[in-house]
Design a protein around this motif. Sequence first.
Motif, PDB file in Angstrom:
ATOM      1  N   GLN A 180       0.839  -1.198   0.000  1.00  0.00           N
ATOM      2  CA  GLN A 180       0.000   0.000   0.000  1.00  0.00           C
ATOM      3  C   GLN A 180       0.870   1.243   0.000  1.00  0.00           C
ATOM      4  O   GLN A 180       1.967   1.238   0.557  1.00  0.00           O
ATOM      5  CB  GLN A 180      -0.890   0.043   1.247  1.00  0.00           C
ATOM      6  N   ILE A 205       0.561   4.905   1.439  1.00  0.00           N
ATOM      7  CA  ILE A 205      -0.255   5.626   2.408  1.00  0.00           C
ATOM      8  C   ILE A 205       0.225   7.077   2.488  1.00  0.00           C
ATOM      9  O   ILE A 205       1.370   7.319   2.852  1.00  0.00           O
ATOM     10  CB  ILE A 205      -0.146   4.962   3.797  1.00  0.00           C
ATOM     11  N   VAL A 253       2.163   6.212  10.968  1.00  0.00           N
ATOM     12  CA  VAL A 253       1.635   5.020  10.304  1.00  0.00           C
ATOM     13  C   VAL A 253       1.763   3.804  11.207  1.00  0.00           C
ATOM     14  O   VAL A 253       0.859   2.975  11.274  1.00  0.00           O
ATOM     15  CB  VAL A 253       2.355   4.798   8.950  1.00  0.00           C
ATOM     16  N   TYR A 260      -1.441   1.329  12.234  1.00  0.00           N
ATOM     17  CA  TYR A 260      -1.579  -0.040  11.747  1.00  0.00           C
ATOM     18  C   TYR A 260      -1.046  -1.105  12.704  1.00  0.00           C
ATOM     19  O   TYR A 260      -1.384  -2.269  12.576  1.00  0.00           O
ATOM     20  CB  TYR A 260      -0.895  -0.186  10.385  1.00  0.00           C
TER      21      TYR A 260
END
Length: 55
Positions: free
Chosen positions: A19, A21, A35, A39
Motif C-alpha cells: 500500500q 499511504i 503510520v 496499523y
Amino acid sequence: MKCGAKCFIVEAEVNGKMQSIPVTARTSIQARKTVSLEYGNELKIIAVKADTDSL
C-alpha cells in the motif's frame, strides 16, 4: 496542520498487501511513527518518500 508539515508517501506491506499511504508530517521519522501507531504490528514499512506533487 502544523507549521512546516509536508506530505509523505509511506510504502508499506500491510497484511501481505503493498500500500501507498499518504501522511502529513514534519519529518519522515514522524511519518513512520504516525503510520506505525495506526496499523500496529501487521505493518512492515518499505520506504518513506516526500510527495513532490504537493510542493
